[in-house]
Design a protein around this motif. Sequence first.
Motif, PDB file in Angstrom:
ATOM      1  N   ARG A   1       0.826  -1.202   0.000  1.00 29.73           N
ATOM      2  CA  ARG A   1       0.000   0.000   0.000  1.00 29.73           C
ATOM      3  C   ARG A   1       0.856   1.246   0.000  1.00 29.73           C
ATOM      4  O   ARG A   1       0.548   2.223  -0.658  1.00 29.73           O
ATOM      5  N   SER A   2       1.988   1.194   0.760  1.00 31.27           N
ATOM      6  CA  SER A   2       2.826   2.384   0.809  1.00 31.27           C
ATOM      7  C   SER A   2       3.520   2.585  -0.530  1.00 31.27           C
ATOM      8  O   SER A   2       3.774   3.707  -0.946  1.00 31.27           O
ATOM      9  N   LEU A   3       3.796   1.494  -1.225  1.00 34.90           N
ATOM     10  CA  LEU A   3       4.386   1.632  -2.565  1.00 34.90           C
ATOM     11  C   LEU A   3       3.356   2.213  -3.520  1.00 34.90           C
ATOM     12  O   LEU A   3       3.664   3.126  -4.280  1.00 34.90           O
ATOM     13  N   LEU A   4       2.133   1.690  -3.434  1.00 33.96           N
ATOM     14  CA  LEU A   4       1.075   2.228  -4.275  1.00 33.96           C
ATOM     15  C   LEU A   4       0.835   3.699  -3.949  1.00 33.96           C
ATOM     16  O   LEU A   4       0.509   4.491  -4.809  1.00 33.96           O
ATOM     17  N   GLY A   5       1.037   4.021  -2.665  1.00 35.50           N
ATOM     18  CA  GLY A   5       0.832   5.388  -2.219  1.00 35.50           C
ATOM     19  C   GLY A   5       1.726   6.379  -2.937  1.00 35.50           C
ATOM     20  O   GLY A   5       1.382   7.551  -3.073  1.00 35.50           O
ATOM     21  N   LEU A   6       2.878   5.899  -3.408  1.00 39.84           N
ATOM     22  CA  LEU A   6       3.771   6.793  -4.142  1.00 39.84           C
ATOM     23  C   LEU A   6       3.115   7.285  -5.427  1.00 39.84           C
ATOM     24  O   LEU A   6       3.470   8.314  -5.951  1.00 39.84           O
ATOM     25  N   PHE A   7       2.177   6.500  -5.907  1.00 39.31           N
ATOM     26  CA  PHE A   7       1.562   6.853  -7.171  1.00 39.31           C
ATOM     27  C   PHE A   7       0.215   7.543  -6.977  1.00 39.31           C
ATOM     28  O   PHE A   7      -0.476   7.821  -7.930  1.00 39.31           O
ATOM     29  N   SER A   8      -0.198   7.761  -5.733  1.00 38.10           N
ATOM     30  CA  SER A   8      -1.432   8.501  -5.530  1.00 38.10           C
ATOM     31  C   SER A   8      -1.155   9.729  -4.667  1.00 38.10           C
ATOM     32  O   SER A   8      -0.275   9.707  -3.819  1.00 38.10           O
ATOM     33  N   ASN A   9      -1.931  10.772  -4.908  1.00 37.79           N
ATOM     34  CA  ASN A   9      -1.730  12.016  -4.178  1.00 37.79           C
ATOM     35  C   ASN A   9      -2.594  12.044  -2.936  1.00 37.79           C
ATOM     36  O   ASN A   9      -3.710  11.534  -2.947  1.00 37.79           O
ATOM     37  N   ASP A  10      -2.078  12.648  -1.890  1.00 38.80           N
ATOM     38  CA  ASP A  10      -2.843  12.769  -0.660  1.00 38.80           C
ATOM     39  C   ASP A  10      -4.066  13.652  -0.915  1.00 38.80           C
ATOM     40  O   ASP A  10      -3.998  14.612  -1.672  1.00 38.80           O
ATOM     41  N   LEU A  11      -5.152  13.309  -0.239  1.00 36.64           N
ATOM     42  CA  LEU A  11      -6.390  14.041  -0.472  1.00 36.64           C
ATOM     43  C   LEU A  11      -6.933  14.599   0.831  1.00 36.64           C
ATOM     44  O   LEU A  11      -6.794  13.997   1.886  1.00 36.64           O
ATOM     45  N   SER A  12      -7.541  15.767   0.714  1.00 36.41           N
ATOM     46  CA  SER A  12      -8.307  16.292   1.835  1.00 36.41           C
ATOM     47  C   SER A  12      -9.756  16.311   1.364  1.00 36.41           C
ATOM     48  O   SER A  12     -10.054  16.813   0.286  1.00 36.41           O
ATOM     49  N   ILE A  13     -10.621  15.700   2.157  1.00 35.54           N
ATOM     50  CA  ILE A  13     -12.016  15.573   1.733  1.00 35.54           C
ATOM     51  C   ILE A  13     -12.925  16.272   2.734  1.00 35.54           C
ATOM     52  O   ILE A  13     -12.846  16.023   3.930  1.00 35.54           O
ATOM     53  N   ASP A  14     -13.758  17.164   2.218  1.00 35.71           N
ATOM     54  CA  ASP A  14     -14.799  17.768   3.040  1.00 35.71           C
ATOM     55  C   ASP A  14     -16.066  17.001   2.728  1.00 35.71           C
ATOM     56  O   ASP A  14     -16.733  17.256   1.729  1.00 35.71           O
ATOM     57  N   LEU A  15     -16.327  16.009   3.580  1.00 39.15           N
ATOM     58  CA  LEU A  15     -17.474  15.141   3.350  1.00 39.15           C
ATOM     59  C   LEU A  15     -18.688  15.825   3.955  1.00 39.15           C
ATOM     60  O   LEU A  15     -19.028  15.614   5.112  1.00 39.15           O
ATOM     61  N   GLY A  16     -19.299  16.677   3.153  1.00 34.56           N
ATOM     62  CA  GLY A  16     -20.398  17.478   3.681  1.00 34.56           C
ATOM     63  C   GLY A  16     -21.748  16.859   3.391  1.00 34.56           C
ATOM     64  O   GLY A  16     -21.875  15.990   2.533  1.00 34.56           O
ATOM     65  N   THR A  17     -22.748  17.328   4.123  1.00 32.60           N
ATOM     66  CA  THR A  17     -24.097  16.815   3.903  1.00 32.60           C
ATOM     67  C   THR A  17     -24.578  17.191   2.509  1.00 32.60           C
ATOM     68  O   THR A  17     -25.217  16.394   1.832  1.00 32.60           O
ATOM     69  N   ALA A  18     -24.249  18.397   2.077  1.00 31.36           N
ATOM     70  CA  ALA A  18     -24.730  18.862   0.789  1.00 31.36           C
ATOM     71  C   ALA A  18     -23.713  18.591  -0.320  1.00 31.36           C
ATOM     72  O   ALA A  18     -24.050  18.029  -1.358  1.00 31.36           O
ATOM     73  N   ASN A  19     -22.473  18.978  -0.093  1.00 34.90           N
ATOM     74  CA  ASN A  19     -21.454  18.826  -1.132  1.00 34.90           C
ATOM     75  C   ASN A  19     -20.223  18.135  -0.589  1.00 34.90           C
ATOM     76  O   ASN A  19     -19.875  18.309   0.576  1.00 34.90           O
ATOM     77  N   THR A  20     -19.571  17.391  -1.447  1.00 34.61           N
ATOM     78  CA  THR A  20     -18.289  16.801  -1.101  1.00 34.61           C
ATOM     79  C   THR A  20     -17.227  17.485  -1.945  1.00 34.61           C
ATOM     80  O   THR A  20     -17.375  17.589  -3.164  1.00 34.61           O
ATOM     81  N   LEU A  21     -16.202  17.982  -1.273  1.00 34.69           N
ATOM     82  CA  LEU A  21     -15.116  18.634  -1.983  1.00 34.69           C
ATOM     83  C   LEU A  21     -13.838  17.843  -1.747  1.00 34.69           C
ATOM     84  O   LEU A  21     -13.630  17.315  -0.654  1.00 34.69           O
ATOM     85  N   VAL A  22     -13.029  17.774  -2.770  1.00 33.64           N
ATOM     86  CA  VAL A  22     -11.764  17.053  -2.640  1.00 33.64           C
ATOM     87  C   VAL A  22     -10.639  17.977  -3.038  1.00 33.64           C
ATOM     88  O   VAL A  22     -10.681  18.612  -4.092  1.00 33.64           O
ATOM     89  N   TYR A  23      -9.670  18.058  -2.153  1.00 32.99           N
ATOM     90  CA  TYR A  23      -8.470  18.840  -2.411  1.00 32.99           C
ATOM     91  C   TYR A  23      -7.334  17.857  -2.586  1.00 32.99           C
ATOM     92  O   TYR A  23      -7.128  16.991  -1.741  1.00 32.99           O
ATOM     93  N   MET A  24      -6.619  17.975  -3.693  1.00 31.71           N
ATOM     94  CA  MET A  24      -5.492  17.074  -3.907  1.00 31.71           C
ATOM     95  C   MET A  24      -4.201  17.812  -3.616  1.00 31.71           C
ATOM     96  O   MET A  24      -4.000  18.932  -4.083  1.00 31.71           O
ATOM     97  N   ARG A  25      -3.376  17.174  -2.834  1.00 33.46           N
ATOM     98  CA  ARG A  25      -2.111  17.798  -2.444  1.00 33.46           C
ATOM     99  C   ARG A  25      -1.305  18.128  -3.698  1.00 33.46           C
ATOM    100  O   ARG A  25      -1.103  17.281  -4.557  1.00 33.46           O
TER     101      ARG A  25
END
Lengths: 333, 348
Positions: free
Chosen positions: B3-27
Motif C-alpha cells: 500500500r505504501s508503494l502504491l501510495g507513491l503513485f497517488s496524491n494525498d487528499l483532503s475531503i470535506d465530506l459534507g451533507t450537501a457537497n463533497t469537496l476534494v483537495y489534492m495535495r
Amino acid sequence: MDDTNQNFGHLFRSLREQAGRQLSDVAAELHINVAHLQALEDEAFDRLPSQSFARGYIRAYARALETDAEPLLKAYLRSAPPTEAWHVNQPLEEETQTSRLPLLLGTAAVAATIVALFVIWFLGSGYLDKESTLADRPVEAPASSVAPELLPMSEQQPQAAPVIADDQDDKAETAATGQGTGEDDAGADPAVADDADTQKEPTPEKSTQADDDQAEPTQQEDKAGGNQAASSRVKPDDDNPDLIRAPEGNDKVVITLNDDSWVDIKDANGQRLLRGLYLKGAHKTLIGQAPFQVFLGNAPAVTLQAAGKAVDLSGFVRPNKTARFVVLQKTEN
Amino acid sequence: MLRSLLGLFSNDLSIDLGTANTLVYMRGKGIVLDEPSVVSIRMDRGPGGPRSIEAVGTEAKQMLGRTPENIKAIRPLKDGVIADFTTTEKMLQHFIRKVHKTSLLRPSPRVLVCVPCGATQVERRAIRESAAGAGARKVYLIEEPMAAAIGAGIPINEAIGSMVLDIGGGTSEVAVMSLNGIVYSDSVRIGGDRFDEAIINYIRRNYGILIGEATAERIKHEIGSAYPGKELLEIEVRGRNLSEGVPRTFTINSNEVLESLQESLYGIVSAVRSALERTPPELASDIADRGIVLTGGGALLRDLDKLIAEETGIHVFVAEDPLTCVVRGGGKVLEMIDEKGDSFLAYE
C-alpha cells in the motif's frame, strides 16, 4: 484612479468624508473596533490583525461606504507586507515533485536491482546447462604429484562444481535424516542406481525402508538415463562389491561407517564413486584419481583413510554434522 | 508495504465530506472535485434485490426527486454524519477514483476527512472506516471548524482567540480556537438543509402548495436573506397545489423567506451566543476585538453576517470563498502534516 488605488487608506478616508460620516459612526455600524478602521486609513499594517481579518474589514468598510471592494483589496494586497500565510491555492507541483522524485527513483532502483540479481542468479546457477556440465566435462590430465593434504572444499572447488554441489546439498541432507529423496534427478547421475543396491543389503530399518521405497522409481530413471551417460559409469568390482574402481587413477580411499550416513564422493575427473545413504557397518574401498571431493551427511560416524592414512575429519564437521572437504589434494609447487 | 508503494503513485487528499457537497483537495493540485453528496442507486429487483450505483454527484443530484421506481437518489449523509454507511463508502470510492483518473494503479492515498466537532465516537469511526473502505491508505480526521479556520487564513497558531462559525448543509459549527487547539466548540444540527425545509414548510402552510427540495434551494439562493434588506426581491416558483392537486405558479418575496428562516437562524444565533458566554474572558475579548469569521455554504445567505453582528455586537465577516474553506484548510494541514506533525488532527 490608479494612483489613488495604490493608496487605499487615502481612498477610504476621502470616500468616508464624501459621505459625510465619522469614523466612529462607521465603526459602530460595522461593530469593528475604531482603532482597526483608523489603522486601515493610516495604512498602519502593524496595528491591524492578520491579513484575513484586514481583508474582511476592507470588504465590510467598502460595503458600508457603498463602493466596490475589489480595487481596494487589490491596493491593499499590493502594499501589505507579505505574511506567513500558506499559499496552498497555488499549485505546489514543483515542491511535490522534488520531494517525491527521489522516492520514486529509489523504488525503481530497488526493483531494478532485484530483477538484476534474479537474472544473475538464474544464469549463474547453471540450471540450464547442468546436465551437459556433467556429461561433457573434458577429461583433465592426471595430476602428477599427489599428497594427502586436506583443504576445505569451498576454497578448492573447480569453477562449476560448487553450484552443482549446492544443488545436491539439500537433497543429501534430507536423505541423511531418513526422509524421502524420490525427487532426485539422477538422470545426470547414473551412479546412484548401483549405490541403491548396496543400501538394500543390511537389515531394513524404518528409515531405510522408507528410503528404499522411494528409491525404486529413481533407480528406473537412473537406468534409463544411465545409458546415455555410459562413459562416466563407475562400477563396483564384480568380485568384491565393496571395492569401487574408477576407470582412471590409482589413489585409494577407504571409508567405514559406524552409523548410517549419506556419502557422496567424486574423484578428480568428476566421476562419482559413491553416492547415497549407506548403513551402519558399510566399508567401501574406492580407487580413482585424486583429489577426491567428499561430502558426508553424518560425518562424526565416518572414518576415512586416504592413501593408507587416517584422515581427521573433526575440523570439517559443521554444526549439522555434515562435512564437505577434499582429500588427497595435490600440492602446487 | 504494498500500500505504501502504491501510495507513491497517488496524491494525498483532503475531503470535506459534507451533507450537501463533497469537496476534494489534492495535495499539490488544489481543489479537484466539488460535487453534491448524492448517490443514485438502481434496484432492479425490488428493495431486497441487488443494488448497483447508477450515478454519483452532480448527475445523481439532477435525479433527486425525479427518479422512477427502480432508481433511488439518496443523500448518504445527514446532519454532517454518515446515515448510510455502504453508500457513503461507494461514493467516496467513486470520488477518489475520479480524481485519480490518470493513474493506472488502484489509488491508495492518505486521506484527511473533516468531521463535525459534535460527531460522536461512533460517527467518527464510521467516517474513518468508510474512507478506509474506499481505498485510503491512512485516514486522518480533523474537526471542521479547525479546518475552516485554517482555510480562511486565520492565524490560529497565535495565542489569540478566534471564533469561527461554519454553516454547512447539515450542521453549524461554532468554535473558539487558540494555539492550534479548540477551546470551545459546539455543533447544532441546523444548516442549509434545515433552511430548505423551513421554506418548504412555510410555503405549504401559507400557500397550500407543495414544492420540492430543489425548488426550495433555488428560492434560498436567489432571494433568501437573514436580515431585512433595503430592497424587496421576488421570485416566481411552481409547485403542486395541495387542495386542487394540480401544479400552480406563484410569487414569493424575500421578506417571506426571511420569516420562514427565522427559527433556524435563531438556533444558530443562540449557539454563537452560548459559545461567547462559555468562552474564557481573555479569548472573548480577543474575539470582540477582531470579529467572528463566517465560513461554509450558509455564509452565502445574504446578510447573515449582519444578523449575527447585530445580535452579538461583534463584527462578523464572511471568509473569502466560504464554500471551500474547510477543504482548503484540510489541504493546508495535509501539506504540513509531514513537517509539522499532526497537532491539528482530531481523534476518535
